[in-house]
Design a protein around this motif. Structure first.
Motif, short mmCIF file in Angstrom:
data_model
loop_
_atom_site.label_atom_id
_atom_site.label_comp_id
_atom_site.label_asym_id
_atom_site.label_seq_id
_atom_site.Cartn_x
_atom_site.Cartn_y
_atom_site.Cartn_z
N ALA A 70 0.83 -1.21 0.00
CA ALA A 70 0.00 0.00 0.00
C ALA A 70 0.87 1.26 0.00
N ALA A 71 1.94 1.27 0.77
CA ALA A 71 2.83 2.42 0.81
C ALA A 71 3.51 2.63 -0.54
N PHE A 72 3.97 1.55 -1.16
CA PHE A 72 4.60 1.64 -2.48
C PHE A 72 3.61 2.19 -3.51
N TYR A 73 2.40 1.70 -3.51
CA TYR A 73 1.36 2.15 -4.45
C TYR A 73 1.07 3.63 -4.25
N PHE A 74 0.96 4.08 -2.98
CA PHE A 74 0.68 5.48 -2.70
C PHE A 74 1.81 6.37 -3.19
N VAL A 75 3.04 6.01 -2.88
CA VAL A 75 4.18 6.82 -3.29
C VAL A 75 4.29 6.86 -4.81
N LYS A 76 4.08 5.74 -5.47
CA LYS A 76 4.20 5.68 -6.92
C LYS A 76 3.13 6.51 -7.61
N ASN A 77 1.90 6.42 -7.15
CA ASN A 77 0.79 7.07 -7.85
C ASN A 77 0.37 8.41 -7.28
#
Length: 126
Positions: free
Chosen positions: A26-33
């Motif tokens: 979830a953290a990776f997805y938030f930072v990426k998008n």
């Protein structure tokens, strides 16, 4: 000693590994998008939305990528912040495989309160 099955399991439980993995995804997805847009919004306020949209469209623009190749990295800088903050100059750099592009945007706050790009300039370097 004979194990009776009533002893507690030691170590990190399996569900905790799954929870940590889900949080990391979830953290990776938030930072990426959403990370870049959120950071820009916190730093710049209202013009951040227009700047983020410009950066995303420049990254896939055929006019730019024909000369630079696929874009591998991007960076931005705010220049000449005025005291009234109704006119801003942004510069962002796009690193491509064959060449780099520097895009300058002059943005102005209209009386309606909307930000608009009034001028843009793109330069290429090897």
């Amino acid at each position: 000693m004979v194990s009776t099955g009533s002893e507690k399991r030691r170590g990190f439980p399996t569900w905790a590994y799954l929870l940590v993995g889900a949080l990391a995804c979830a953290a990776f997805y938030f930072v990426k998008n959403m990370g870049q847009q959120t950071i820009l919004k916190a730093m710049l306020g209202e013009p951040a939305t227009l700047l983020n949209k410009s950066m995303q469209s420049a990254r896939v623009s055929s006019r730019i990528t024909d000369r630079t190749g696929p874009i591998t990295a991007k960076n931005f800088k705010v220049e000449n912040l005025s005291a009234t903050k109704d006119t801003l100059l942004f510069r962002f750099l796009l690193d491509g495989e064959r060449a780099d592009a520097t895009v300058r945007l002059w943005m102005s706050n209209r009386p309606s309160g909307n930000w608009k790009i009034v001028k843009s300039d793109t330069t290429f370097s090897q």
